[in-house]
Design an enzyme around this catalytic site. Structure first.
Site, PDB file in Angstrom:
ATOM      1  N   GLY A 135       0.811  -1.214   0.000  1.00 32.47           N
ATOM      2  CA  GLY A 135       0.000   0.000   0.000  1.00 32.47           C
ATOM      3  C   GLY A 135       0.842   1.261   0.000  1.00 32.47           C
ATOM      4  O   GLY A 135       0.521   2.246  -0.670  1.00 32.47           O
ATOM      5  N   CYS A 136       1.936   1.248   0.761  1.00 33.30           N
ATOM      6  CA  CYS A 136       2.796   2.427   0.846  1.00 33.30           C
ATOM      7  C   CYS A 136       3.525   2.673  -0.470  1.00 33.30           C
ATOM      8  O   CYS A 136       3.763   3.826  -0.847  1.00 33.30           O
ATOM      9  CB  CYS A 136       3.785   2.256   1.985  1.00 33.30           C
ATOM     10  SG  CYS A 136       2.991   2.071   3.596  1.00 33.30           S
ATOM     11  N   THR A 137       3.880   1.617  -1.153  1.00 32.74           N
ATOM     12  CA  THR A 137       4.529   1.766  -2.457  1.00 32.74           C
ATOM     13  C   THR A 137       3.558   2.349  -3.476  1.00 32.74           C
ATOM     14  O   THR A 137       3.906   3.266  -4.233  1.00 32.74           O
ATOM     15  CB  THR A 137       5.054   0.396  -2.946  1.00 32.74           C
ATOM     16  OG1 THR A 137       6.012  -0.103  -2.008  1.00 32.74           O
ATOM     17  CG2 THR A 137       5.714   0.528  -4.316  1.00 32.74           C
ATOM     18  N   ALA A 140       3.001   6.087  -2.697  1.00 31.82           N
ATOM     19  CA  ALA A 140       4.140   6.920  -3.092  1.00 31.82           C
ATOM     20  C   ALA A 140       4.228   7.055  -4.613  1.00 31.82           C
ATOM     21  O   ALA A 140       4.514   8.143  -5.137  1.00 31.82           O
ATOM     22  CB  ALA A 140       5.427   6.320  -2.537  1.00 31.82           C
TER      23      ALA A 140
END
Length: 245
Positions: A135-137, A140
């Protein structure tokens, strides 16, 4: 989200925050279970100071740990604000909580709220659970994809997590990001922004929330339901910035 907007700012209910944080950490833990990077475990549920016990965990040990915690505590007890007194989201329309944190630029420098507002730009300050997780990738990458649109709105993007400066630097380099991350070791700034979450037996993480800070350092809008909207979150941030800027 609360019932009625006030002065263009949507109130946030504690029930919504609890629901969103549970969803966020549930998905984050699943993402961590399949990640190859290591992280540290604090036997007391914290991440900072002398209490930290650095332990490299592979997928199997993480799954074993998280499964036993879930079985013993249940979902509702698993995801907890780092401290009830500190978990409240700052009120929009007031000064954003101050901070100075190590950045991922690789030169050992720090970045403060004053640094971000000095250039007269809006700041998209987004908190995320962990670098290199799915999710963080995605989050970003979407911010990076829209970077030119943010610049046209006189806005800058800055991420915050409890990851180390080195790990954040690797993440930025790996993804080719034109913005940097801040390392909130111990989660104190995450607490100040009402986004710190503690997982007993595992540690403290930043919940996925985004804050729009104006050039005067005032907090103008808070996105709390980000986990279920990661794929379109950048678009929603841009839409809100166009309204506010």
């Amino acid at each position: 989200v609360g019932s009625e907007p006030r002065d263009g700012i949507t109130p946030i209910s504690h029930q919504d925050i609890a629901m969103n944080t549970t969803t966020s950490l549930s998905l984050f833990l699943l993402s961590l279970a399949t990640a190859t990077s290591s992280f540290s475990i604090d036997a007391n549920g914290g991440t900072g100071g002398d209490q930290r016990t650095a332990t490299a965990c592979n997928r199997r040990s993480f799954l074993s740990t998280s499964s036993s915690v879930i079985a013993g505590a249940g979902t509702a007890a698993l995801f907890q604000p780092a401290s009830p007194a500190l978990a409240k989201t700052p009120e929009a329309g007031k000064k954003a909580p101050d901070f100075e944190l190590p950045n991922s630029r690789g030169d050992g420098t720090t970045t403060s709220l004053a640094d971000l507002t000095r250039g007269g730009r809006w700041t998209v300050l987004y908190f995320y659970p962990g670098a290199f997780t799915k999710g963080c990738t995605l989050e970003a990458r979407n911010f990076q994809q829209d970077i030119d649109q943010y610049r046209k709105l006189n806005a800058q993007i800055v991420g915050v997590s409890v990851d180390s400066p080195e790990k954040n630097a690797q993440f930025c380099s790996s993804e080719g990001l034109d913005f940097y991350m801040l390392s909130d070791d111990g989660g104190e700034i995450s607490k100040a922004y009402g986004t710190a979450l503690r997982v007993p037996g595992i540690g403290t993480f930043s919940n996925r929330q985004t804050y729009l800070i104006d050039p005067n350092g005032n907090l103008q809008y808070v996105f709390t339901d980000v986990e279920s909207r990661v794929a379109r979150h950048s678009e929603e941030v841009l839409e809100k910035l166009k309204e506010l800027a």
